[in-house]
Scaffold this motif. Sequence first.
Motif, PDB file in Angstrom:
ATOM      1  N   VAL A  90      -2.714  -7.343  -7.186  1.00 52.89           N
ATOM      2  CA  VAL A  90      -2.381  -6.224  -7.368  1.00 52.89           C
ATOM      3  C   VAL A  90      -3.318  -6.334  -9.343  1.00 52.89           C
ATOM      4  CG1 VAL A  90      -1.481  -3.917  -8.324  1.00 52.89           C
ATOM      5  CG2 VAL A  90      -1.185  -5.267  -5.882  1.00 52.89           C
ATOM      6  N   THR A  91      -2.207  -6.473  -9.929  1.00 58.41           N
ATOM      7  CA  THR A  91      -2.074  -6.878 -11.166  1.00 58.41           C
ATOM      8  C   THR A  91      -3.972  -7.927 -11.779  1.00 58.41           C
ATOM      9  OG1 THR A  91      -0.986  -8.791 -11.501  1.00 58.41           O
ATOM     10  CG2 THR A  91       0.265  -6.838 -11.643  1.00 58.41           C
ATOM     11  N   PHE A  92      -4.018  -9.065 -10.929  1.00 57.51           N
ATOM     12  CA  PHE A  92      -5.186  -9.764 -11.500  1.00 57.51           C
ATOM     13  C   PHE A  92      -6.863  -9.134 -11.186  1.00 57.51           C
ATOM     14  CE2 PHE A  92      -8.351 -12.228 -10.271  1.00 57.51           C
ATOM     15  CZ  PHE A  92      -8.372 -13.209 -11.317  1.00 57.51           C
ATOM     16  N   GLY A  93      -6.577  -7.538  -9.376  1.00 58.77           N
ATOM     17  CA  GLY A  93      -7.339  -6.966  -9.722  1.00 58.77           C
ATOM     18  C   GLY A  93      -7.727  -6.051 -10.825  1.00 58.77           C
ATOM     19  N   SER A 120       0.816  -1.056  -0.165  1.00 60.04           N
ATOM     20  CA  SER A 120       0.015   0.475   0.120  1.00 60.04           C
ATOM     21  C   SER A 120       0.697   1.045  -0.027  1.00 60.04           C
ATOM     22  CB  SER A 120      -1.009   0.173   1.369  1.00 60.04           C
ATOM     23  OG  SER A 120      -1.465  -1.168   1.598  1.00 60.04           O
ATOM     24  N   LEU A 121       1.421   0.796   0.329  1.00 62.80           N
ATOM     25  CA  LEU A 121       2.614   2.479   1.004  1.00 62.80           C
ATOM     26  C   LEU A 121       3.101   2.977  -0.499  1.00 62.80           C
ATOM     27  CD1 LEU A 121       4.175   4.420   2.624  1.00 62.80           C
ATOM     28  CD2 LEU A 121       6.156   2.368   2.657  1.00 62.80           C
ATOM     29  N   PHE A 122       4.067   1.586  -0.857  1.00 63.05           N
ATOM     30  CA  PHE A 122       4.656   2.061  -2.460  1.00 63.05           C
ATOM     31  C   PHE A 122       3.774   2.921  -3.552  1.00 63.05           C
ATOM     32  CE2 PHE A 122       8.355   0.147  -0.562  1.00 63.05           C
ATOM     33  CZ  PHE A 122       9.168   1.113  -1.126  1.00 63.05           C
ATOM     34  N   LEU A 123       3.022   1.780  -3.169  1.00 61.41           N
ATOM     35  CA  LEU A 123       1.266   2.236  -4.498  1.00 61.41           C
ATOM     36  C   LEU A 123       0.749   3.760  -4.367  1.00 61.41           C
ATOM     37  CD1 LEU A 123      -0.939  -0.817  -4.524  1.00 61.41           C
ATOM     38  CD2 LEU A 123       0.340  -0.123  -6.356  1.00 61.41           C
ATOM     39  N   LEU A 124       0.316   4.211  -3.033  1.00 56.06           N
ATOM     40  CA  LEU A 124       0.520   5.533  -2.549  1.00 56.06           C
ATOM     41  C   LEU A 124       1.766   6.362  -3.376  1.00 56.06           C
ATOM     42  CD1 LEU A 124      -1.251   5.096   0.839  1.00 56.06           C
ATOM     43  CD2 LEU A 124      -2.713   5.903  -1.512  1.00 56.06           C
ATOM     44  N   LEU A 125       2.837   5.880  -2.947  1.00 54.52           N
ATOM     45  CA  LEU A 125       4.271   6.746  -3.643  1.00 54.52           C
ATOM     46  C   LEU A 125       4.480   6.736  -4.590  1.00 54.52           C
ATOM     47  CD1 LEU A 125       6.456   8.212  -2.072  1.00 54.52           C
ATOM     48  CD2 LEU A 125       7.822   5.669  -2.883  1.00 54.52           C
ATOM     49  N   PRO A 151      16.677  -0.381  -5.561  1.00 57.36           N
ATOM     50  CA  PRO A 151      17.278  -1.143  -4.525  1.00 57.36           C
ATOM     51  C   PRO A 151      16.551  -0.545  -3.282  1.00 57.36           C
ATOM     52  CG  PRO A 151      18.303  -0.287  -5.422  1.00 57.36           C
ATOM     53  CD  PRO A 151      17.662  -0.016  -5.781  1.00 57.36           C
ATOM     54  N   TYR A 152      16.020  -2.030  -2.226  1.00 53.62           N
ATOM     55  CA  TYR A 152      15.444  -2.439  -1.072  1.00 53.62           C
ATOM     56  C   TYR A 152      13.942  -1.641  -1.328  1.00 53.62           C
ATOM     57  CZ  TYR A 152      19.509  -2.850   0.623  1.00 53.62           C
ATOM     58  OH  TYR A 152      21.563  -3.602   0.763  1.00 53.62           O
ATOM     59  N   SER A 153      13.624  -0.771  -2.231  1.00 56.11           N
ATOM     60  CA  SER A 153      11.856  -1.092  -2.865  1.00 56.11           C
ATOM     61  C   SER A 153      10.587  -2.007  -2.678  1.00 56.11           C
ATOM     62  CB  SER A 153      11.977  -0.127  -3.773  1.00 56.11           C
ATOM     63  OG  SER A 153      12.265  -0.614  -5.092  1.00 56.11           O
ATOM     64  N   PHE A 154       9.504  -1.562  -3.245  1.00 58.26           N
ATOM     65  CA  PHE A 154       8.724  -2.701  -3.277  1.00 58.26           C
ATOM     66  C   PHE A 154       8.171  -2.552  -4.910  1.00 58.26           C
ATOM     67  CE2 PHE A 154       4.565  -4.828  -3.070  1.00 58.26           C
ATOM     68  CZ  PHE A 154       4.702  -5.814  -1.807  1.00 58.26           C
ATOM     69  N   THR A 155       7.894  -3.792  -4.969  1.00 57.94           N
ATOM     70  CA  THR A 155       7.413  -3.247  -6.566  1.00 57.94           C
ATOM     71  C   THR A 155       5.956  -4.595  -6.031  1.00 57.94           C
ATOM     72  OG1 THR A 155       9.905  -4.663  -7.966  1.00 57.94           O
ATOM     73  CG2 THR A 155       7.586  -4.756  -9.046  1.00 57.94           C
ATOM     74  N   ALA A 156       5.003  -3.429  -6.653  1.00 56.03           N
ATOM     75  CA  ALA A 156       3.327  -3.525  -5.949  1.00 56.03           C
ATOM     76  C   ALA A 156       3.097  -4.709  -7.240  1.00 56.03           C
ATOM     77  CB  ALA A 156       2.521  -2.565  -6.062  1.00 56.03           C
TER      78      ALA A 156
END
Length: 249
Positions: free
Chosen positions: A117-120, A30-35, A106-111
């Motif tokens: 996420v992709t199926f939704g 959720s954090l990286f989607l909002l970011l 590096p050290y991030s997150f791939t939503a």
Amino acid sequence: MIYTPLEQFSIISLIPIRLGNIYLSFTNSSLFLLLTTGLVFLLFHMVTQNGGYLVPSRWQSLVEMIYEFVVSLVDEQIGPKGRKYFPLIFTLFVFLIFTNLIGMVPYSFTATSHLVVTFGLSVSLFIGITIVGFQTHGLHFFSFLLPKGAPLSLAPLLVVLELVSYCFRAVSLGVRLFANMMAGHTLVKILSGFAWTMLSVGPLLATASIIPFGIVFALTGLEIGVACLQAYVFTILTCIYLNDAINLH
């Protein structure tokens, strides 16, 4: 502690939220989607707040390139009728490409490496495109399930096959993006872990670790290309499905 290449995909609860049996925690995904959404909004706000400049900056040129690319994509795949759906296609492409590229840091997150996420996203688009088809053609939209010129004797079989194929679009669209992003990140993690192990064992293997480190750098460049390509593939397939719903091709 043994670390696995799949650890990078772990969902971590940052702010636990429970409503009875419903789990609504704010996670790293959720954090990286909002970011991603915030960074895209900030970028577009910065380059458009004064109506743009006659001599565009690098960031404004980037935004204009993306805009022109999506406009040409909509015109080629859907035609003039697709112009009113341009905001949706543009938002989809920008969201996917920035989410994929931020996941390469590096050290991030791939939503987009998570199927939920992709199926939704793909199921939501599938439902929306189907609604557009019925709004445009009414019940005549069902003629999409029977190819023109097909013999009536084969109609029961063809209708079932076309219906399964049509519904499978919602699955394939999301799984393709998820599988490519997850597989690429996993491969890079495995090779980088292998190279780091060789580097820490001894001087002989440390010298040989140059090879896997070189492969990791090459794969990282390839992954950046895949991140852009998958955003393009997801968007162009959405345009094709939307064109089918509007023009019954």
